[in-house]
Structure formats: C-alpha cells, structure tokens
Write a protein that holds these residues in place. Sequence first.
Motif, PDB file in Angstrom:
ATOM      1  N   ALA A 190       0.831  -1.190   0.131  1.00 57.42           N
ATOM      2  CA  ALA A 190      -0.366   0.301  -0.163  1.00 57.42           C
ATOM      3  C   ALA A 190       0.772   1.170  -0.088  1.00 57.42           C
ATOM      4  N   ASP A 191       1.972   1.449  -0.438  1.00 58.92           N
ATOM      5  CA  ASP A 191       2.999   1.959   0.265  1.00 58.92           C
ATOM      6  C   ASP A 191       3.489   2.924  -1.784  1.00 58.92           C
ATOM      7  N   GLU A 192       3.162   3.633  -2.331  1.00 64.26           N
ATOM      8  CA  GLU A 192       3.092   4.459  -3.345  1.00 64.26           C
ATOM      9  C   GLU A 192       5.230   4.155  -3.207  1.00 64.26           C
ATOM     10  N   GLN A 193       5.792   4.889  -1.950  1.00 64.28           N
ATOM     11  CA  GLN A 193       6.753   5.357  -2.116  1.00 64.28           C
ATOM     12  C   GLN A 193       7.581   4.100  -2.916  1.00 64.28           C
ATOM     13  N   ILE A 194       7.670   3.120  -1.858  1.00 65.09           N
ATOM     14  CA  ILE A 194       8.508   2.076  -1.945  1.00 65.09           C
ATOM     15  C   ILE A 194       7.994   1.436  -2.966  1.00 65.09           C
ATOM     16  N   LEU A 195       6.599   1.225  -3.955  1.00 61.15           N
ATOM     17  CA  LEU A 195       6.943   0.264  -4.879  1.00 61.15           C
ATOM     18  C   LEU A 195       6.922   1.244  -6.024  1.00 61.15           C
ATOM     19  N   ALA A 196       7.346   2.734  -6.115  1.00 58.53           N
ATOM     20  CA  ALA A 196       7.911   2.675  -7.218  1.00 58.53           C
ATOM     21  C   ALA A 196       9.728   2.671  -7.084  1.00 58.53           C
ATOM     22  N   LEU A 197       9.848   2.704  -6.230  1.00 65.00           N
ATOM     23  CA  LEU A 197      11.966   2.451  -5.970  1.00 65.00           C
ATOM     24  C   LEU A 197      11.615   0.836  -6.326  1.00 65.00           C
ATOM     25  N   LEU A 198      10.638   0.072  -5.606  1.00 62.04           N
ATOM     26  CA  LEU A 198      10.485  -1.325  -6.456  1.00 62.04           C
ATOM     27  C   LEU A 198      10.657  -1.297  -8.079  1.00 62.04           C
ATOM     28  N   ALA A 199       9.928  -0.595  -8.825  1.00 60.31           N
ATOM     29  CA  ALA A 199       9.940  -0.600 -10.276  1.00 60.31           C
ATOM     30  C   ALA A 199      11.369  -0.458 -10.679  1.00 60.31           C
ATOM     31  N   THR A 200      12.090   0.833 -10.631  1.00 57.88           N
ATOM     32  CA  THR A 200      13.753   0.123 -10.766  1.00 57.88           C
ATOM     33  C   THR A 200      14.317  -0.765 -11.169  1.00 57.88           C
ATOM     34  N   VAL A 201      13.675  -1.539 -10.746  1.00 55.75           N
ATOM     35  CA  VAL A 201      15.129  -2.659 -10.256  1.00 55.75           C
ATOM     36  C   VAL A 201      14.240  -3.394 -11.479  1.00 55.75           C
ATOM     37  N   PRO A 202      15.025  -4.979 -11.910  1.00 53.76           N
ATOM     38  CA  PRO A 202      14.436  -5.951 -13.018  1.00 53.76           C
ATOM     39  C   PRO A 202      13.295  -6.407 -11.959  1.00 53.76           C
ATOM     40  N   GLU A 203      12.144  -6.873 -12.639  1.00 53.20           N
ATOM     41  CA  GLU A 203      10.362  -7.482 -11.761  1.00 53.20           C
ATOM     42  C   GLU A 203      11.013  -8.666 -10.550  1.00 53.20           C
ATOM     43  N   PRO A 204      11.977  -9.965 -11.652  1.00 52.62           N
ATOM     44  CA  PRO A 204      12.331 -10.704 -10.869  1.00 52.62           C
ATOM     45  C   PRO A 204      13.073 -10.390  -9.488  1.00 52.62           C
ATOM     46  N   LYS A 205      13.787  -9.577  -9.373  1.00 51.50           N
ATOM     47  CA  LYS A 205      13.773  -8.747  -7.925  1.00 51.50           C
ATOM     48  C   LYS A 205      13.324  -7.842  -7.074  1.00 51.50           C
ATOM     49  N   ARG A 206      12.334  -8.294  -7.373  1.00 48.88           N
ATOM     50  CA  ARG A 206      11.565  -7.075  -6.543  1.00 48.88           C
ATOM     51  C   ARG A 206      10.450  -8.055  -5.709  1.00 48.88           C
ATOM     52  N   GLN A 207      11.131  -9.728  -5.924  1.00 47.45           N
ATOM     53  CA  GLN A 207      10.418 -10.518  -4.358  1.00 47.45           C
ATOM     54  C   GLN A 207      10.306 -10.335  -3.071  1.00 47.45           C
ATOM     55  N   PRO A 208       9.065 -10.127  -2.668  1.00 46.50           N
ATOM     56  CA  PRO A 208       8.774 -10.023  -0.859  1.00 46.50           C
ATOM     57  C   PRO A 208      10.323 -10.106   0.040  1.00 46.50           C
ATOM     58  N   ASN A 209       9.986 -11.751  -0.430  1.00 50.55           N
ATOM     59  CA  ASN A 209      11.562 -11.898   0.810  1.00 50.55           C
ATOM     60  C   ASN A 209      12.903 -11.830   0.337  1.00 50.55           C
ATOM     61  N   LEU A 210      13.301 -11.301  -0.795  1.00 45.19           N
ATOM     62  CA  LEU A 210      14.506 -10.168  -1.170  1.00 45.19           C
ATOM     63  C   LEU A 210      14.669  -8.997  -0.847  1.00 45.19           C
ATOM     64  N   LEU A 211      13.873  -8.224  -1.162  1.00 46.15           N
ATOM     65  CA  LEU A 211      13.044  -6.826  -0.315  1.00 46.15           C
ATOM     66  C   LEU A 211      13.714  -7.122   1.297  1.00 46.15           C
ATOM     67  N   LEU A 212      13.000  -8.443   2.248  1.00 44.58           N
ATOM     68  CA  LEU A 212      13.393  -8.287   3.094  1.00 44.58           C
ATOM     69  C   LEU A 212      14.280  -8.782   4.063  1.00 44.58           C
ATOM     70  N   GLY A 213      15.032  -9.348   2.992  1.00 39.65           N
ATOM     71  CA  GLY A 213      16.346 -10.486   3.630  1.00 39.65           C
ATOM     72  C   GLY A 213      17.215  -9.104   3.631  1.00 39.65           C
ATOM     73  N   VAL A 214      16.989  -8.554   2.442  1.00 35.39           N
ATOM     74  CA  VAL A 214      18.491  -7.237   2.330  1.00 35.39           C
ATOM     75  C   VAL A 214      18.281  -6.288   3.230  1.00 35.39           C
TER      76      VAL A 214
END
Length: 294
Positions: A14-38
């Motif tokens: 529900a967070d437009e700012q974080i979603l906009a940032l995630l949109a700048t990386v390749p789609e396979p890299k937008r996995q929730p577990n990947l972001l949370l792990g990093v």
Amino acid sequence: MSPTYERLSLAIAADEQILALLATVPEPKRQPNLLLGVVRLLGGPVDDPAAFRDFTLARWSAIEPELRTRATQTNESGRCALLLPVLSALPQPLALLEVGAAAGLGLYPDRYTYRYGDHKLGSGGPVLDCTLTGTTPPTRLPDVVWRAGLDLNPLQVTDPDDVAWLEALIWPEHQHRRDRLRAAAAVAAADPPTLIRGDLVDDLPALAAQAPAGATLVVFHTSVLYQVPADRRAAFTALVRDLPGHWISVEAPEVMGYQGLPPAPDGALHNVLALDGTPLAWTRGHGQAMAWLT
C-alpha cells in the motif's frame, strides 16, 4: 508463516513510494523475501512497518545494488530429514549432487543428527527434528563418498558475508532455524563442498560425470524448480531421468505436475518427496514433518 513479514508485506503493497522504488529494479528482483532479507542484512528494522519504511527510503542507495546482485537462497539443512529415509535405503556408498545447492548445507546428511519422534540417529552437527508418519524411521546414516553442488550463484560457507546473507533470509521469528544454520555451516566449513556455478540443464551432465565409479549417483533438489521457467524445468526433468543413479525431488505438487495424489495431511502448505519421479510422501517446507503416502 511469519506474522512479521505478513505485516510488512501488506504495508509495502500500500506504499506508493516504496513501490515506485521497487519498479526501478528488474521484475524478478521485486520479491518480498528478497527486499526483506536485504533490509535485514543491512541492519534495518522489521518489527515496525513505519521504521522499516523510514529505513528503506533513507537507505535505498544501499538497498538497490544488493537487490540487483543477490538472490533468495534459503539453505535449509532441516530438509535433510526428508531425504534421509530415501538416501539410507539406496545402494551404498553414495555420490551426492545437489541442484540449487546455495552454500551446500544439504550435502551433509551423513553428518547431522536426526530425531523422528523418540527415534534418534547420528551424533554430530545440528539436531534435525522431523515428525514422521506412515513409515518407520531410517536406522542408518548414508555412506557419502562424494558431494558436489550446482547453483547459478553458489555461496561459500567459509565466507562470513555469505553466511550472514543466509541468516538474513530466515524469518525473524525462527531463531531455531538460525541456530540450526550456524551449526550446519560449521559442519560444512570443516570440509567445504565442491560447488560449481552453472545451469541445471547445461552444466549438470559434466558435473555428474565426475562422480566416482562404484558409488550410486543421487541428484537431488529441494524447493528449487518453482524458480525455473517451465521449459527449462521440463528439459531438466528429461535430462535427470536419463542420468545413471537416482533422482530425489522435494517440490510443490503443482511444480512437478503430479496427478492423483491423496489429500495432504492438513491445511498447511506441503511439498512432495519423490524418488525417480514417483511420489513417496507429503513434506513440510523446512523439514519439520513428513507423511508417507499410503
């Protein structure tokens, strides 16, 4: 499940700012577990969605390159408890080849300790607890004379940064899994496995050919093929069926396309343990339980 990650995932969605940032990386890299792990690897907070958001926005310049270069590689040694009943029944000695090996912690089923209810087997490494129903527990550890792994991005168990990444991928609530990871990593670091960077189709035959004569080759994988495109998955299964020895898989039933399976033991998510393509048991994701098919 992880209540902590569920809360964070709902907040991120529900967070437009974080979603906009995630949109700048390749789609396979937008996995929730990947972001949370990093974020956890970089020391960020995960207990509070607001604090997580603040950290992510402030540290995006550090988070983004990690997202681009890392991959989710849960190296769960507890899954060896699922493999053991099959491995111990195969002609010994064994030559183990794990596909999607990460740091290779699944290559040491002979050096861990297992507890199936009241039945205990082994005396070293972490203790792997597994509730086993529908069959008798194994009575011996396998005799492993060769072990090797294949992965697109192999991790080194002797590299503290790689081990830290594996720890960051474990759900916050699962301290027992972090303890188990550290104990398994100590076992592997004392005798590091041979890990090859390569593709599960293109590079498997050459690595399998290195297995010593006189040993039973066992190619295995656990929760790997769901990450592989369907055409490559089909090519892999066709290839591995033609290799000498045996093939053990622990994957979700829809990934393998099994038909006519009996119902799973309960409403939890289950994988299927199979030998040479024949389903044998329902299994839980981290090796905590298995129910033999009847």
